[in-house]
Design an enzyme around this catalytic site. Structure first.
Site, short mmCIF file in Angstrom:
data_model
loop_
_atom_site.label_atom_id
_atom_site.label_comp_id
_atom_site.label_asym_id
_atom_site.label_seq_id
_atom_site.Cartn_x
_atom_site.Cartn_y
_atom_site.Cartn_z
N SER A 241 0.26 -1.24 -0.18
CA SER A 241 -0.12 -0.05 -0.44
C SER A 241 0.82 1.05 -0.01
CB SER A 241 -0.97 -0.01 0.69
OG SER A 241 -2.13 0.98 1.45
N HIS B 116 -5.73 -5.99 -2.69
CA HIS B 116 -5.22 -5.54 -2.68
C HIS B 116 -3.73 -6.11 -1.21
CE1 HIS B 116 -3.42 -1.18 -1.48
NE2 HIS B 116 -3.33 -1.34 -0.50
N ASP C 157 -8.10 -4.61 -7.29
CA ASP C 157 -8.05 -3.56 -5.91
C ASP C 157 -7.98 -2.47 -6.74
OD1 ASP C 157 -6.67 -1.64 -4.01
OD2 ASP C 157 -4.56 -2.91 -4.58
#
Length: 500
Positions: A175, A468, A443
């Protein structure tokens, strides 16, 4: 207006919700990577925690203030003859020592005989550089300071652990830390041999309207009926908001903490309500089938299939808005919330709280500051066609920046901030080597990352059907073949970087 009728005997609402949402601005409570959640999770009683004296401001040599930054270390697999160190980069939530014995990077550490570190990001978790979270203090919360933290830490660990001068550091991040992993290799190539950048958004963008485009495509992949039902349900919400009876119906159906009829003239409350409803789907799409969300095993299994099983159930004879309400109830239960809190002023008041003891200090206030200062990343309703309505445009989020951090944080400030970020790091044109960019097709964040690369020294791996940071979590017998292949490809790249 659509022709439909609701019959209700009693209107009521529930109190006791939280003004700080479980999923907000594309960030899940606790941070977007969080901790691995898997039935085979390895639990250790060892204490991996240590503390490092860090500089407050790396770019002002006259500022001699320091603070204590938390990190974890695991030397279980360390083979000095292999001369390899792995560094997991902390991000927009509290770091956890679960990662010191779990996850794909630990499998790699076992293979390569690596010493493992995890450094918690400044201003998150227990790493408190300042006495509070005032806007004045948050000026020390930037990606550049975080990268300098990592560089300073690497130098210090060389001495602390008596490492060889030519030791090979490999950075891992998922991330926002995925972005940091790539930027660390860009800015400090003499310190890290290579980086695995997972699900990292590299393009700073104020109006991230493509986010909900991807969420819509995710739903469409499951079922066209699901996609259409969400669109019709949203239109039915539009219709009910037009009159008092409908407003009271919405209060009941969606378990609102406060009656929406009291907020009908408040555009911010209405925008927040729609943002909540869209977030119910976004939060599941972002982490679909990765065992990331939930507090118990039965709640870990909520996926897009689950939501579309509700929304696309044509046999139920329920109106689409009723199905939307069922999805909302499911998310409330999954996140241990008693009601849907959509009141804008309560959310703003919580984000204004500068105490480390506040609810938003778990990372919400800090991450929102970073978006207002450097990144944008606002998941808006601007993209057309839009199945979640058009009530949360980019202006809705920019207004929040100004109301939480002050009038200087306006549209022009944010525009300059995102421009500066892209100038510093190169955005999608980043020139770097020994970095692999990993994204999942499900994602929504992949829209701001590198999913195709013609640079053989910085390849991209785009994993169809995953969400993700999926490649970072512990492997499972249910992993898709392409996810298994991606993990192996990453292992081969690391081996190449280390010249094994």
């Amino acid at each position: 207006m659509n022709n439909f009728t609701f019959f209700l005997v009693v209107f009521c609402w529930v109190s006791g919700g939280s003004s700080w949402r479980f999923f907000h601005n594309g960030r899940i409570k606790g941070g977007n990577l969080g901790s691995p959640q898997h039935r085979s999770l390895i639990k250790e009683s060892r204490n991996f925690t240590r503390w490092f004296t860090q500089n407050l401001d790396h770019f002002d040599p006259t500022n001699r203030k320091t603070w204590e930054q938390r990190y974890y270390v695991n030397d279980e697999f360390f083979d000095r003859s292999k001369n390899t160190v792995f560094l997991m980069i902390g991000g927009e939530g509290e770091a956890t020592d679960k990662w010191m014995t779990n996850g794909t990077w630990i499998d790699y550490a076992r293979d390569f005989g690596a010493l493992c570190f995890q450094l918690e990001h400044r201003f998150y978790g227990k790493s408190h550089p300042t006495e509070d979270l005032s806007t004045e203090n948050l000026r020390y919360l930037t990606s550049e300071q975080a990268l300098a933290d990592l560089a300073t830490f690497i130098y210090a660990m060389h001495e602390e652990f008596d490492l060889q001068p030519d030791v090979n550091w490999i950075a891992f991040g998922g991330s926002y830390p995925g972005s940091l992993a790539a930027w660390l290799r860009l800015k400090y190539p003499h310190l890290v041999r290579g980086s695995v950048s997972t699900s990292g958004p590299l393009l700073a963008l104020t109006d991230f309207d493509e986010y909900y485009k991807v969420v819509g495509e995710d739903l469409r992949t499951i079922s066209e009926d699901c996609y259409s039902a969400v669109k019709r349900g949203t239109a039915q919400v539009d219709s009910l908001l037009q009159h008092m009876t409908g407003q009271r119906t919405l209060t009941e159906m969606f378990k609102l903490c406060d009656p929406i009829e009291d907020s009908i003239e408040n555009g911010n409350d209405i925008s927040n309500f729609y943002d909540n409803l869209a977030g119910n789907f976004a939060g599941i799409a972002q982490y679909n089938k990765d065992n990331r969300i939930g507090q118990s095993p039965e709640k870990l299994n909520v996926t897009l299939d689950t939501l579309c099983g509700i929304m696309g159930n044509e046999q139920s004879n329920m109106l689409e808005i009723t199905r939307l309400a069922q999805v909302n109830a499911l998310i409330l239960n999954m996140t241990n919330q008693t009601c849907t809190d959509y009141v804008y002023s309560k959310m703003i008041d919580e984000m204004r709280n500068i105490s480390w003891d506040s609810e938003s200090a778990e990372g919400g206030r800090q991450w929102f500051y970073q978006t207002c200062n450097e990144f944008g990343f606002y998941q808006t309703s601007s993209n057309k066609p839009q199945i979640f309505g058009d009530k949360f445009p980019v202006e809705f989020y920019i207004r929040q920046c100004a109301e939480v951090f002050g009038p200087n944080y306006n549209a022009s400030y944010l525009e300059e901030g995102t421009k500066r970020t892209n100038t510093i790091y190169g955005a999608l044109d980043i020139e770097v080597s020994n970095v692999v960019f990993v994204h999942g097709s499900v994602d929504p964040w992949h829209a701001l990352g590198i999913t195709k690369s013609y640079n053989e020294n910085a390849p991209a791996i785009f994993i169809k059907g995953t969400a993700h940071c999926a490649n970072m979590y512990p492997k499972s017998e249910n992993d898709l073949p392409q996810l298994q292949a991606a993990r192996e490809q990453i292992r081969q790249l690391i081996s190449t970087w280390l010249k094994y």
